[in-house]
Design an enzyme around this catalytic site. Structure first.
Site, PDB file in Angstrom:
ATOM      1  N   VAL A   8     -46.146  28.441 -15.162  1.00 40.47           N
ATOM      2  CA  VAL A   8     -47.289  28.696 -14.787  1.00 40.47           C
ATOM      3  C   VAL A   8     -48.062  27.404 -15.602  1.00 40.47           C
ATOM      4  CG1 VAL A   8     -47.212  31.090 -14.283  1.00 40.47           C
ATOM      5  CG2 VAL A   8     -47.463  30.142 -16.707  1.00 40.47           C
ATOM      6  N   SER A   9     -49.384  27.201 -15.266  1.00 42.01           N
ATOM      7  CA  SER A   9     -49.901  26.005 -15.841  1.00 42.01           C
ATOM      8  C   SER A   9     -50.582  26.151 -17.046  1.00 42.01           C
ATOM      9  CB  SER A   9     -51.189  25.546 -14.967  1.00 42.01           C
ATOM     10  OG  SER A   9     -50.355  25.364 -13.518  1.00 42.01           O
ATOM     11  N   THR A  10     -51.012  27.492 -17.500  1.00 40.69           N
ATOM     12  CA  THR A  10     -51.630  27.590 -18.805  1.00 40.69           C
ATOM     13  C   THR A  10     -50.831  28.899 -19.615  1.00 40.69           C
ATOM     14  OG1 THR A  10     -53.309  29.014 -18.102  1.00 40.69           O
ATOM     15  CG2 THR A  10     -53.752  26.875 -17.977  1.00 40.69           C
ATOM     16  N   GLN A  13     -51.588  32.532 -18.402  1.00 40.64           N
ATOM     17  CA  GLN A  13     -50.857  32.999 -17.222  1.00 40.64           C
ATOM     18  C   GLN A  13     -49.667  33.447 -17.335  1.00 40.64           C
ATOM     19  OE1 GLN A  13     -51.437  29.139 -14.877  1.00 40.64           O
ATOM     20  NE2 GLN A  13     -52.895  30.324 -13.421  1.00 40.64           N
TER      21      GLN A  13
END
Length: 204
Positions: A8-10, A13
């Site tokens: 996931v990007s962050t 998340q």
């Protein structure tokens, strides 16, 4: 071994949905990380280095593992060299079968076409700039715009780079750079500028 990779990007998340899907698909060893696709992705690099012949790498979606088409092709090549295969759970990409391998070939052809289009646009722009007398930053060029066009015409007429260089009193590398501006370190043959020139416009 069947590996799974989730990203996931962050940090806010969660990878739970991806992990559940990978686990249901039979992944025996699941790696995960929370970082942008433009980041280092250390877990992915470590996983790719561990792959061996017969292994399968599962991902939920290809955008979880690759940031671009070029990045995807590099990852696919790394998996192939390890003798492993890769499969997306939500997309028709599965290199364990002939259809998946065909899709990879199509992706490679699309990437090659994209590189060719970009290269031709860049060369066309350089030719247009030479004709307008535009000079890029850096040291003063050894040849004037008119001489550059004449040199390219002489090359297209069959003169060697050394012969053209001696005619203008410059080094052979000057003529080589004129034909292949900013050439990357690649075995791919680049089209020469003379292919895009209009001979009648050459100053005699």
């Amino acid at each position: 071994m069947i590996y799974g990779y989730a990203r996931v990007s962050t940090k806010e998340q969660e990878t739970r949905m991806q992990i559940d899907a990978l686990d249901a698909a039979g992944a025996q060893d699941i790696r995960q990380e929370k970082c942008s696709s433009v980041g280092a992705r250390p877990e992915l690099r470590k996983l790719l280095a561990e792959l061996s012949k017969g292994d399968v790498l599962l991902v939920y979606k290809m955008d979880r593992i690759a940031r671009s088409l070029k990045d995807l092709l590099l990852i696919l090549e790394s998996v192939k060299q390890a003798g492993a295969s890769i499969r997306s759970l939500t997309e028709p990409l599965d290199t364990t079968g002939p259809i998946g391998l065909f899709i990879v070939q199509v992706l490679g052809a699309v990437a090659q076409l994209e590189r060719g289009i970009i290269r031709e646009r860049a060369i066309a722009g350089q030719v247009a700039a030479i004709k307008r007398g535009v000079v890029w930053g850096g040291r003063k060029p050894s040849l004037s715009p008119a001489q550059s066009l004449e040199a390219l015409k002489l090359r297209s007429d069959g003169k060697t780079q050394q012969e053209v260089a001696e005619y203008f009193g410059v080094s052979r590398s000057t003529i080589s750079r004129l034909e292949h501006p900013a050439a990357p370190r690649s075995s791919t043959k680049r089209p020469v500028l003379s292919q895009y020139l209009n001979p009648p416009e050459i100053a005699e």
